[in-house]
Design a protein around this motif. Structure first.
Motif, short mmCIF file in Angstrom:
data_model
loop_
_atom_site.label_atom_id
_atom_site.label_comp_id
_atom_site.label_asym_id
_atom_site.label_seq_id
_atom_site.Cartn_x
_atom_site.Cartn_y
_atom_site.Cartn_z
N UNK A 28 57.97 52.40 43.61
CA UNK A 28 58.41 53.61 44.32
C UNK A 28 58.03 53.55 45.80
N UNK A 29 56.88 52.97 46.11
CA UNK A 29 56.47 52.81 47.51
C UNK A 29 57.44 51.88 48.24
N UNK A 30 57.89 50.82 47.56
CA UNK A 30 58.82 49.86 48.17
C UNK A 30 60.15 50.52 48.48
N UNK A 31 60.55 51.50 47.70
CA UNK A 31 61.83 52.20 47.93
C UNK A 31 61.77 53.13 49.12
N UNK A 32 60.54 53.40 49.64
CA UNK A 32 60.38 54.30 50.79
C UNK A 32 60.19 53.56 52.11
N UNK A 33 60.07 52.25 52.08
CA UNK A 33 59.82 51.48 53.30
C UNK A 33 61.15 51.02 53.90
N UNK A 34 61.37 51.40 55.14
CA UNK A 34 62.61 51.06 55.84
C UNK A 34 62.57 49.59 56.27
N UNK A 35 63.59 48.80 55.94
CA UNK A 35 63.58 47.40 56.35
C UNK A 35 63.79 47.21 57.85
N UNK A 83 60.22 59.32 51.88
CA UNK A 83 61.28 59.67 50.94
C UNK A 83 62.00 58.38 50.54
N UNK A 84 62.70 58.41 49.43
CA UNK A 84 63.44 57.24 48.97
C UNK A 84 64.64 57.04 49.89
N UNK A 85 64.81 55.82 50.40
CA UNK A 85 65.90 55.53 51.32
C UNK A 85 67.25 55.71 50.64
N UNK A 86 68.20 56.32 51.34
CA UNK A 86 69.55 56.45 50.77
C UNK A 86 70.17 55.07 50.56
#
Length: 124
Positions: free
Chosen positions: A89-96, A104-107
């Motif tokens: 879940x943390x990986x889904x919030x990190x902007x590349x 928040x979770x990236x769209x």
């Protein structure tokens, strides 16, 4: 009195799967969500029946039903499983693009945070 549209308790029209209209399934049959609300899971059993309804977006939608008597308790969350879930879940919030945890979770249609998406739109 006519039969409801999706009434097929013997499964002759739906590939052998007993089919019922929305809110007309027999007692003892539950969806995955209903089982989860009771702290249960299907536990490897086959689909016992299905409920079908007409979708407002066109077509027909099914919900698969499982027998309550064959359901098993939900497996408990282990510390390792909780840590792996938190990491995912943390990986889904990190902007590349900027590398920040945006909170928040990236769209998925943008694959960047909203700030980076705005600046990209201005440059283009």
């Amino acid at each position: 009195m006519s039969r409801p549209r999706h009434w097929d308790p013997d499964g002759t029209r739906h590939g052998g799967t007993p089919t019922y209209p929305w809110r007309m399934a027999p007692r003892g049959l539950f969806t995955r969500r209903q089982l989860r609300a009771k702290g249960l899971r299907p536990g490897g059993q086959d689909v016992a029946a299905q409920v079908m309804w007409r979708s407002r977006y066109g077509g027909t939608r099914p919900a698969y039903l499982y027998r309550l008597a064959l359901a098993k308790p939900v497996r408990p969350m282990t510390p390792a499983k909780a840590a792996a879930l938190a990491k995912a879940n943390r990986a889904r919030r990190i902007c590349p693009a900027c590398g920040q945890d945006v909170g928040y979770v990236l769209p998925t249609h943008l694959d960047t945070c909203l700030n980076c998406a705005d600046t990209t739109a201005l440059v283009a």
